[in-house]
Design an enzyme around this catalytic site. Structure first.
Site, short mmCIF file in Angstrom:
data_model
loop_
_atom_site.label_atom_id
_atom_site.label_comp_id
_atom_site.label_asym_id
_atom_site.label_seq_id
_atom_site.Cartn_x
_atom_site.Cartn_y
_atom_site.Cartn_z
N ARG A 51 -3.87 -6.45 -8.95
CA ARG A 51 -4.07 -7.89 -9.10
C ARG A 51 -4.74 -8.55 -7.90
NH1 ARG A 51 -0.45 -6.34 -12.14
NH2 ARG A 51 -0.01 -5.06 -10.33
N THR A 52 -4.23 -8.27 -6.72
CA THR A 52 -4.70 -9.03 -5.55
C THR A 52 -6.18 -8.75 -5.31
OG1 THR A 52 -2.48 -8.81 -4.67
CG2 THR A 52 -4.18 -9.59 -3.16
N LYS A 80 -11.35 8.80 10.27
CA LYS A 80 -11.92 9.53 11.42
C LYS A 80 -11.31 9.05 12.72
CE LYS A 80 -16.37 9.40 9.06
NZ LYS A 80 -17.66 8.68 9.11
N ARG A 101 -5.50 -5.92 3.09
CA ARG A 101 -4.12 -5.45 2.84
C ARG A 101 -3.91 -4.21 3.70
NH1 ARG A 101 -1.32 -4.68 -2.97
NH2 ARG A 101 -1.15 -6.93 -2.64
N HIS A 129 3.00 -11.99 2.12
CA HIS A 129 1.95 -11.93 1.09
C HIS A 129 1.64 -13.40 0.74
CE1 HIS A 129 -0.60 -10.66 -2.05
NE2 HIS A 129 0.20 -9.82 -2.70
#
Ligand code: CP
Length: 305
Positions: A51-52, A80, A101, A129
């Site tokens: 969703r986000t 890396k 995120r 959030h």
């Protein structure tokens, strides 16, 4: 002055929040507008999302902007050994705004401090959030006609649930009463209880998913047990299905009750609830697109009247 980044919902004043909600309501009426023409937004998802990420990307696409980024950090140079600081500095060369995120608590704050462009926290570990909270507040207002003096029953993983932590802070401007329903292993952290005490916000704690916790609520906010935050999967197995909402449990609930969930759900809301008019979680997720349009324009100083 408007905030530069959205890292923690507590960085936004009540005025900031209400400005975003008003703007989101206009986007819900008219989501397709060329406000981001010529702008590039980067979505950096070091943790999974449906969703986000997709609602942010749809928000930008519907406003005529372009999106770069990754949905799997395994395809980025972080594998890396590139540092988060270098990653943010590189991406800010290319994009006008960064949505990130990350599994580490505090990572979004750090990114916002090193970034020359605005950063939006799309979830940092078990911490915050804030854009979920903004869409939650929008949805609560949409369904209740007010944000003031509501009783919010929050159920499930109150320890690791970042949407819960943000929601408590976001609602704190509007004189809520909270019912916290969680097993002992996942109870609400002390710092959020202290926050409520400091703000004079009444709350009760329950370990049983009792009729009282459901029937006193204006909003029943269900949450998933956050499997990805457990270091011991045996502990997760003990609590994973601790509370399941069934349709019949809503029979004595208030007329105005709405059931919300940040999603994804696993088993905590039985599918027989979906057809109940009090189930509002899919519309809630849809509202994410409009609130994220409003947040992006606000941070970029774009007039979205
Ligand atoms: N609510 C939420 O954050 O959903 P996703 O994990 O799918 O983005």
């Amino acid at each position: 002055m408007n905030p530069k980044s959205l890292v923690n919902i507590g960085d936004y004043s009540q005025t900031d929040i209400l400005r975003i909600l008003e703007s989101a309501a206009r986007f819900k009426q008219q989501p397709n507008r060329d406000l981001l023409k010529g702008k590039v937004v980067a979505t950096l998802f070091f943790e999974p999302s449906t969703r986000t990420r997709l609602s942010f990307e749809t928000a930008v696409n519907r406003l005529g902007g372009r999106v770069i980024g990754f949905s799997d950090s395994a395809t980025s140079s972080s594998t890396k050994g590139e540092s988060l600081k270098d990653t943010i500095l590189m991406v800010s060369n290319y994009a006008d705004l960064i949505v990130m995120r990350h599994h580490l608590e505090g990572s979004a704050r750090y990114a916002s401090e090193v970034s020359p462009v605005p950063v939006i926290n799309a979830g940092d570990g078990a911490n915050q959030h804030p854009t979920q909270t903004m869409l939650d507040l929008f949805t609560i207002f949409e369904t209740q006609g007010t944000l003031e003096e509501l009783t919010i029953t929050i159920v499930g993983d109150l320890k690791y649930g970042r949407t819960v932590h943000s929601l408590i802070q976001g609602m704190s401007y509007f004189r809520p009463t909270f019912n916290f329903v969680a097993p002992d292993e996942l109870h609400i952290p002390e710092k959020y209880k202290q926050f409520c005490d400091t703000k004079g916000i009444p709350y009760r704690e329950f370990t049983e998913f009792s009729p009282e916790a459901i029937n006193s609520a204006d909003i029943l906010y269900m949450t998933r047990v956050q499997k990805e935050r457990f270091t011991d999967l045996m502990e997760y197995e003990k609590v994973k299905n601790v509370y399941i909402l069934h349709d019949k449990m809503l029979e004595q609930s208030k007329e105005n009750l709405k059931v919300l969930h940040p999603l994804p759900r696993v088993k905590e809301i039985s599918q027989d609830v979906d057809k109940n008019p009090k189930a509002y979680y899919f519309e809630q997720a849809k509202n994410g697109m409009y609130t994220r349009q409003a947040i992006i324009c606000d941070l970029m100083g774009i007039d979205a009247q």
